[in-house]
Motif scaffolding. Structure first.
Motif, PDB file in Angstrom:
ATOM      1  N   TRP A  19       0.841  -1.204   0.000  1.00 22.61           N
ATOM      2  CA  TRP A  19       0.000   0.000   0.000  1.00 22.61           C
ATOM      3  C   TRP A  19       0.871   1.246   0.000  1.00 22.61           C
ATOM      4  N   LEU A  23       0.862   4.433  -2.593  1.00 22.96           N
ATOM      5  CA  LEU A  23       0.815   5.861  -2.250  1.00 22.96           C
ATOM      6  C   LEU A  23       2.018   6.592  -2.843  1.00 22.96           C
ATOM      7  N   ARG A  26       1.326   6.819  -6.689  1.00 17.31           N
ATOM      8  CA  ARG A  26       0.128   7.498  -7.171  1.00 17.31           C
ATOM      9  C   ARG A  26      -0.065   8.905  -6.623  1.00 17.31           C
ATOM     10  N   TRP A  27       0.668   9.252  -5.541  1.00 17.84           N
ATOM     11  CA  TRP A  27       0.302  10.444  -4.796  1.00 17.84           C
ATOM     12  C   TRP A  27       1.547  11.223  -4.380  1.00 17.84           C
ATOM     13  N   TRP A  30       2.331  12.564  -0.849  1.00 22.72           N
ATOM     14  CA  TRP A  30       2.792  11.583   0.146  1.00 22.72           C
ATOM     15  C   TRP A  30       4.285  11.774   0.439  1.00 22.72           C
ATOM     16  N   GLU A  65      -6.135  -0.885  -3.924  1.00 28.07           N
ATOM     17  CA  GLU A  65      -5.474   0.327  -4.404  1.00 28.07           C
ATOM     18  C   GLU A  65      -6.445   1.511  -4.373  1.00 28.07           C
ATOM     19  N   LEU A  69      -5.981   4.665  -1.782  1.00 29.86           N
ATOM     20  CA  LEU A  69      -5.702   6.004  -2.309  1.00 29.86           C
ATOM     21  C   LEU A  69      -6.773   7.004  -1.849  1.00 29.86           C
ATOM     22  N   GLN A  73      -5.894   9.926   1.253  1.00 27.62           N
ATOM     23  CA  GLN A  73      -6.080  11.351   0.965  1.00 27.62           C
ATOM     24  C   GLN A  73      -7.098  11.970   1.920  1.00 27.62           C
ATOM     25  N   VAL A 138      -7.559   9.461  -9.399  1.00 30.43           N
ATOM     26  CA  VAL A 138      -6.200   9.133  -9.835  1.00 30.43           C
ATOM     27  C   VAL A 138      -5.508  10.356 -10.432  1.00 30.43           C
ATOM     28  N   ALA A 141      -4.757  13.103  -7.806  1.00 25.19           N
ATOM     29  CA  ALA A 141      -3.692  12.707  -6.883  1.00 25.19           C
ATOM     30  C   ALA A 141      -2.332  12.870  -7.560  1.00 25.19           C
ATOM     31  N   ARG A 142      -2.299  12.516  -8.845  1.00 31.31           N
ATOM     32  CA  ARG A 142      -1.041  12.531  -9.595  1.00 31.31           C
ATOM     33  C   ARG A 142      -0.572  13.950  -9.926  1.00 31.31           C
TER      34      ARG A 142
END
Ligand SMILES: [Zn+2]
Length: 250
Positions: A19, A23, A26-27, A30, A65, A69, A73, A138, A141-142
């Motif tokens: 996990w 993160l 994808r983020w 983080w 996932e 995510l 957040q 998605v 976050a990106r």
């Protein structure tokens, strides 16, 4: 596996390594947290995964996932407020992509009513589910520098609703509320009048949307907000009890 998140309350649970990879990949935000913040956020995320019931819209399969995510957040907003701030959130429904809603709703600055089908990437209901479009989750976050984040937006609405009204003012003490109202009213008017603002036009829809949009900006572009809207940054920083802007080097 998802089942690993289920645990007894007392002992800190293990946050699955895979996990953490999700993160990190994808983020980007983080990576900006301190290691102490990341540890706390992991624990809050596990608690939220326990508390929220995730559902998928028709013919869409939820994965760990997706849950992680979204929950991570959401956890960032309550890093200092605690997960009880989401005590009215029960269900999070994930759709694969942008949804089309029908029925009368307000649109844009000025709050005109429309009953035309409207495309949305999220929705929050009082004591009801939060709806999220996975493709927007998605993408937002990106790309934090766009200043948009559907998860922050919809969960901010939930914080606003804690006192039973969606008025752009979540629960806070009287002194804080006085300053909050003064600052947010001025910033809201700036958007409504079409004057330059870091906040997008949608913030001028009503005070509830103002708070949700300002929250998105506070967490995605804190340094820009601190520079361009220092008063707004200060009241949001006071409410969330977080100071996310990078110190200026001058
Ligand atoms: Zn909204």
């Amino acid at each position: 596996m998802f089942g690993r998140a289920r645990r007894r309350q007392a002992e800190p649970a293990e946050f699955p390594a895979e996990w953490r990879i999700v993160l990190r990949r994808r983020w980007p935000l983080w990576g900006q947290l301190s290691s102490a913040e990341r540890e706390r956020l992991e624990q809050l995320t596990l608690t939220l995964l326990d508390r929220f019931s995730f559902e998928a819209s028709n013919e869409f399969e939820l994965t760990d996932e997706m849950r992680v995510l979204v929950a991570a957040q959401a956890a960032l907003l309550v890093l200092e407020l605690g997960v009880d701030a989401y005590r009215k959130v029960r269900t999070v429904i994930v759709h694969p992509a942008t949804m089309v809603v029908k029925g009368a709703r307000r649109t844009g600055s000025g709050g005109l009513m429309t009953d035309a089908p409207t495309r949305i990437d999220g929705q929050a209901h009082y004591r009801g589910p939060i709806l999220l479009a996975w493709d927007s989750v998605v993408y937002d976050a990106r790309h934090p520098l766009r200043g948009l984040n559907v998860v922050f937006h919809e969960f901010a609405h939930q914080l606003d609703m804690l006192d039973g009204v969606v008025d752009g003012t979540p629960p806070m003490d009287d002194d804080a509320r006085e300053r909050w109202t003064e600052v947010c009213t001025a910033e809201y008017e700036t958007v409504r009048r079409g004057r330059p603002s870091l906040l997008r036009e949608y913030a001028g829809t009503d005070p509830g949307e103002f708070f949700a949009v300002a929250t998105e900006m506070f967490f995605t572009r804190p340094t820009a907000m601190a520079e361009q809207h220092p008063d707004l940054y200060a009241v949001l920083s006071g409410f969330y009890r977080q100071d996310r802007a990078l110190p200026t080097t001058s």
